[in-house]
Design a protein around this motif. Structure first.
Motif, PDB file in Angstrom:
ATOM      1  N   CYS A 117       1.281   2.345   6.929  1.00 44.56           N
ATOM      2  CA  CYS A 117       2.188   3.452   7.260  1.00 44.56           C
ATOM      3  C   CYS A 117       1.546   4.439   8.223  1.00 44.56           C
ATOM      4  CB  CYS A 117       2.642   4.159   5.986  1.00 44.56           C
ATOM      5  SG  CYS A 117       3.815   3.197   5.013  1.00 44.56           S
TER       6      CYS A 117
ATOM      7  N   GLU B  91       8.077   5.254  -0.049  1.00 45.42           N
ATOM      8  CA  GLU B  91       8.445   3.888   0.332  1.00 45.42           C
ATOM      9  C   GLU B  91       7.741   2.867  -0.572  1.00 45.42           C
ATOM     10  OE1 GLU B  91      10.071   3.058   4.111  1.00 45.42           O
ATOM     11  OE2 GLU B  91      11.156   4.452   2.834  1.00 45.42           O
TER      12      GLU B  91
ATOM     13  N   SER C 113       9.433   2.645  -3.933  1.00 47.35           N
ATOM     14  CA  SER C 113      10.716   1.957  -3.831  1.00 47.35           C
ATOM     15  C   SER C 113      10.547   0.460  -3.669  1.00 47.35           C
ATOM     16  CB  SER C 113      11.520   2.515  -2.651  1.00 47.35           C
ATOM     17  OG  SER C 113      11.816   3.881  -2.837  1.00 47.35           O
TER      18      SER C 113
ATOM     19  N   PRO D 263      13.696   1.211   1.317  1.00 47.99           N
ATOM     20  CA  PRO D 263      12.479   1.291   2.135  1.00 47.99           C
ATOM     21  C   PRO D 263      12.530   0.329   3.307  1.00 47.99           C
ATOM     22  CG  PRO D 263      12.044   0.121   0.096  1.00 47.99           C
ATOM     23  CD  PRO D 263      13.429   0.670  -0.020  1.00 47.99           C
TER      24      PRO D 263
ATOM     25  N   TRP E 199       9.137   2.328   7.242  1.00 47.88           N
ATOM     26  CA  TRP E 199       7.709   2.113   7.479  1.00 47.88           C
ATOM     27  C   TRP E 199       7.444   1.049   8.546  1.00 47.88           C
ATOM     28  CZ3 TRP E 199       6.080  -2.857   6.480  1.00 47.88           C
ATOM     29  CH2 TRP E 199       6.937  -3.642   5.695  1.00 47.88           C
TER      30      TRP E 199
END
Length: 519
Positions: free
Chosen positions: A467, A480, A483, A511, A514
């Motif tokens: 990320c 994220e 999730s 998500p 990312w």
């Protein structure tokens, strides 16, 4: 402690004393609500909630999530207990007079068990958003449209709110924000405040040094200061901002031992960590600086506004030529309210499915093209320090291009690009099996690129590394990851990635951001 309450749940509500009300308020409450601390644990946070006069719109009052300026670090510094400074209270009144509920968080650690994470924008951003959620639980007609407004420390918080609001609270309709004299580029700010040995010590400096120890427990500023400086540091942990201003009167930077403070590597490290990242925000921002500001120099705010605009954020910048730090509250009140009214009354920003479309539109020109997906691949490969010619890098590039080839079927007019309308039409016809075939090569190749220990899954640290390469703040990365990790194993496998990306492409709050970075 464990809690079954969702963030923003009202736990207690009492009426504020009348002397703490803005002039236009018809009701005012001190609200305790469920928040979350920086480590993810349930936390009690408090806020002042003010209700405007008049008849609410059919969909309820819009909300201003107000983030206050520096008041101090101790329990005595919570505005819901002691009230706002007069200029801040008048500024809040302007938002009420314009027909908005105002939800003004105290920030975690100021009115409930601490500590308060001063200048940790990631830690207090959710306090602001959860206060807006709490305002919807006070038995008044409050809608979902909202904006963040912050002054000074609150301006710093407001910019962090803007980074995460749409993803953190998808049930709310976030329209943008206002940041007045936000302390950006903190290292440069402290350098300017402390470069003159004979200059007056700013009360911001001891508060900043004391407050940053919350987020950085290993940081010990006492070893850097003089005896006078250490005394002011201790006082900063409990005193209000006004009291500390009085204590700093007549104290020079040299006397406090803060000259050349930013030359210390540890100071540079903690200040850099607290700096607002420049990134393209998905909602517009109103920014203001003041020429006579001795706390946050206007040049730094102007520099941030320029960098933010260059990143693609719609920025409206106001420079107050004849105002100091606090006076900007009065000088910008009408302009900010008028600007915000336009944002709050516009049609909704976008339908859910367009969230993914905008994420994949790397050039932000309103179309998806092959170049967008080649850019995603190149950016990710280089950010992760992989040579473009390696097998792993080629697999990632092929994965992104496979996704493009699937999307290109939406190009019904043959212009070699996909419009938002074409994307919307295409997305409705795709089955789960279609997405599995389309997304699996990309998911597998990206996992391989980041899976440093070769166990076939992504750990939280590996996902954070990924990320960061996609320019996402850690707070979004954490959200994220949680999730994606649907089996709560503490790791993410390929099938979980595909499920998340499938929902993201269809427009759900799933998500997937990312994989494409900030949009």
């Amino acid at each position: 402690m464990r809690s079954t309450h969702a963030p923003g749940t009202v736990l207690r509500r009492t009426e504020l004393p009348r002397d703490l009300w803005p002039a236009s308020a018809v009701a005012a409450y001190r609200v305790s609500y469920r928040g979350t601390d920086y480590s993810g644990r349930p936390q009690i946070v408090t806020a002042s909630v003010f209700v405007p006069p008049g008849t609410p719109p059919s969909d309820g009052w819009p909300v201003i999530g107000y983030a206050h300026g520096t008041t101090g670090l101790g329990l005595a510094a919570a505005p819901s207990r002691t009230g706002f400074l007069r200029l801040e209270l008048d500024h809040i009144d302007g938002w009420l007079h314009a027909g908005n509920v105002v939800a003004a968080t105290d920030y975690e650690g100021l009115s409930a068990p601490g500590p308060h994470p001063y200048f940790n924008g990631e830690a207090v951003a959710d306090d602001v958003v959860d206060a807006v959620r709490a305002a919807r639980g006070i038995d008044h007609p409050v809608g979902t449209r909202w904006m963040v407004v912050g002054f000074s420390q609150g301006g710093h918080a407001a910019l962090h709110v803007a980074l995460m609001a749409t993803g953190y609270a998808p049930e709310l309709d976030f329209r943008g924000g206002v940041a007045l004299c936000p302390p950006v580029y903190l290292s440069d700010l402290v350098t300017q405040l402390t470069r003159d040995p004979d200059g007056q010590l700013s009360p911001i400096v001891p508060i900043l040094l004391a407050g940053l120890t919350t987020s950085h427990p290993a940081f010990d500023p006492t070893t850097l200061l003089s005896g006078i400086g250490r005394g002011l540091l201790d006082r900063a942990k409990e005193a209000t901002f006004v009291d500390l201003m009085r204590a700093c009167a007549g104290v020079t930077n040299a006397a406090a031992g803060v000259v050349d403070l930013t030359a210390e590597p540890i100071v540079q490290t903690v200040l850099t960590a607290a700096t607002v990242p420049v990134a393209r925000l998905d909602r517009p921002m109103f920014l203001a600086g003041a020429d006579l500001d001795r706390i946050v120099p206007e040049a730094l705010v102007d520099r941030y506004a320029t960098a933010s605009a260059e990143s693609g954020t719609p920025v409206h910048y106001v420079r107050c030529a004849d105002a100091d730090h606090a006076q900007v509250l009065d000088h910008t009140r009408h302009d900010a309210v008028d600007w915000a009214r336009a944002q709050l009354t516009e049609d909704a920003i976008a339908e859910p499915a367009y969230r993914a479309f905008h994420a994949m539109d790397a050039t932000q020109d309103g179309y998806l093209r092959r170049d967008d997906f080649e850019a995603f691949a190149l950016r990710l490969i280089q950010a992760l320090r992989h040579s473009p010619g390696t097998a792993a890098a080629r697999a990632v590039r092929d994965g992104y291009l496979r996704l493009w080839r699937g999307l290109s079927a939406a190009d019904t007019n043959g212009d070699n690009r996909v419009s938002a309308a074409e994307y919307r039409q295409w997305i409705h016809g795709r089955t789960d099996a279609d997405f599995d075939d389309l997304l699996r090569p990309l998911a597998e190749s990206v996992l391989t690129l980041v899976d440093t220990n070769g166990d076939g899954v992504l750990s939280r640290d590996e996902f954070h590394h990924l990320c960061a390469a996609c320019r996402l703040p850690r707070q979004i990365a954490d959200r994220e990851f949680e999730s994606l990790d649907t089996d709560h194993s503490g790791a993410i496998d390929v099938d979980e990635i595909i499920v998340g990306l499938r929902g993201f492409c269809r427009g759900a709050e799933a998500p997937g951001q990312w994989l494409f970075g900030r949009f």
